[in-house]
Write an enzyme that holds these catalytic residues in place. Structure first.
Site, PDB file in Angstrom:
ATOM      1  N   ASN A  87      29.092 -41.500  80.531  1.00  0.00           N
ATOM      2  CA  ASN A  87      30.156 -40.883  81.317  1.00  0.00           C
ATOM      3  C   ASN A  87      30.307 -39.391  81.088  1.00  0.00           C
ATOM      4  OD1 ASN A  87      31.488 -43.848  80.240  1.00  0.00           O
ATOM      5  ND2 ASN A  87      31.104 -43.542  82.425  1.00  0.00           N
ATOM      6  N   ILE A  94      33.139 -34.756  82.314  1.00  0.00           N
ATOM      7  CA  ILE A  94      33.526 -36.100  81.909  1.00  0.00           C
ATOM      8  C   ILE A  94      33.980 -36.896  83.122  1.00  0.00           C
ATOM      9  CG2 ILE A  94      35.082 -37.461  80.456  1.00  0.00           C
ATOM     10  CD1 ILE A  94      35.382 -34.955  78.696  1.00  0.00           C
ATOM     11  N   CYS A  95      33.451 -38.108  83.252  1.00  0.00           N
ATOM     12  CA  CYS A  95      33.854 -38.998  84.340  1.00  0.00           C
ATOM     13  C   CYS A  95      34.677 -40.137  83.766  1.00  0.00           C
ATOM     14  CB  CYS A  95      32.629 -39.556  85.064  1.00  0.00           C
ATOM     15  SG  CYS A  95      33.044 -40.663  86.437  1.00  0.00           S
ATOM     16  N   VAL A  96      35.977 -40.114  84.007  1.00  0.00           N
ATOM     17  CA  VAL A  96      36.870 -41.181  83.595  1.00  0.00           C
ATOM     18  C   VAL A  96      37.999 -41.229  84.616  1.00  0.00           C
ATOM     19  CG1 VAL A  96      38.183 -39.654  82.062  1.00  0.00           C
ATOM     20  CG2 VAL A  96      38.229 -42.125  81.685  1.00  0.00           C
TER      21      VAL A  96
END
Length: 224
Positions: A87, A94-96
């Site tokens: 992620n 950041i991928c969240v």
């Protein structure tokens, strides 16, 4: 990078300053806060790699950038320390979900930091920015852990993360007593509530994967 201080209303700046001051005085466990009096809209932090993960022993520098629409829009998060993680993109982005569709103004920066730390324990391959890391996480955890551990040793243990220099040079990894697997279990429990929204659409499909990962993780960590 341009500051957004002038773009945020005074009342928002006051709230941000109050929250950042509280975080600096009482930070979440394993997270160090570096507030800047010159630019409150960019928050530098350092996160200790959780025990029992390939990131254990490392200190990962990160920054949160508050845009001109904050808190209506979520902050943007970036790792400054190079990390092998599904992620985290190659430029550190950041991928969240908490930084995207699940963002709510009332969540606050502490929740964001805790969610990102929990992401080191519970990567989500369904929303991978690093496709190779996501594939290995699902198909070959031993190789994934080996790659992640190698980059941790190279980039997160030597103080070369790229964040602003501080007198203490960030937090040092703690040597925790007790069984590391038990500590991971406690962290997993703590992260369950934080990650519920992030994994809401994939929890059922990932249940078998999680069980397999736990078994493979224990085997892989013995070999690291």
């Amino acid at each position: 990078m341009n500051s957004n201080v002038e773009n945020l209303p005074p009342q928002v700046l006051r709230l941000v300053y109050k929250e950042v001051s509280a975080l600096a005085a009482d930070p979440p466990e394993g997270i160090k806060i570096y507030p800047s009096e010159e630019d409150i809209t960019e928050l530098h932090t350092a996160i200790e790699g959780p025990e029992g993960t390939p990131y254990a022993g490392g200190v990962f520098r990160m920054r949160l950038v508050l845009g001109k629409d904050f808190p209506a829009a979520p902050p943007r998060g970036y790792f400054l320390t190079k990390i092998f993680h599904p992620n985290v993109g190659h430029k550190g982005e950041i991928c969240v979900n908490v930084l995207k569709r699940d963002w709510k103004a009332e969540l606050g920066l502490r929740h964001v930091l805790l969610t990102i730390k929990c992401l080191l324990i519970h990567p989500n391959p369904e929303s991978a920015l690093n496709e190779e890391a996501g594939r290995l996480l699902l198909e070959d955890y031993k190789e994934y852990a080996s790659r992640a551990r190698l980059l941790t040793e190279i980039h997160a243990m030597g103080g070369t993360s790229g964040a602003p220099q501080e007198p203490a040079d960030g937090p040092q990894p703690k040597k925790h007593a007790g069984d590391p697997n038990k500590r991971v279990a406690g962290l997993v429990t703590a992260c369950a509530g934080t990650n519920s929204s992030n994994n809401s659409g994939t929890s059922s499909s990932n249940s078998n994967v999680v069980a397999k990962k736990k078994t493979d993780k224990k085997r892989a960590l013995r070999r690291l």
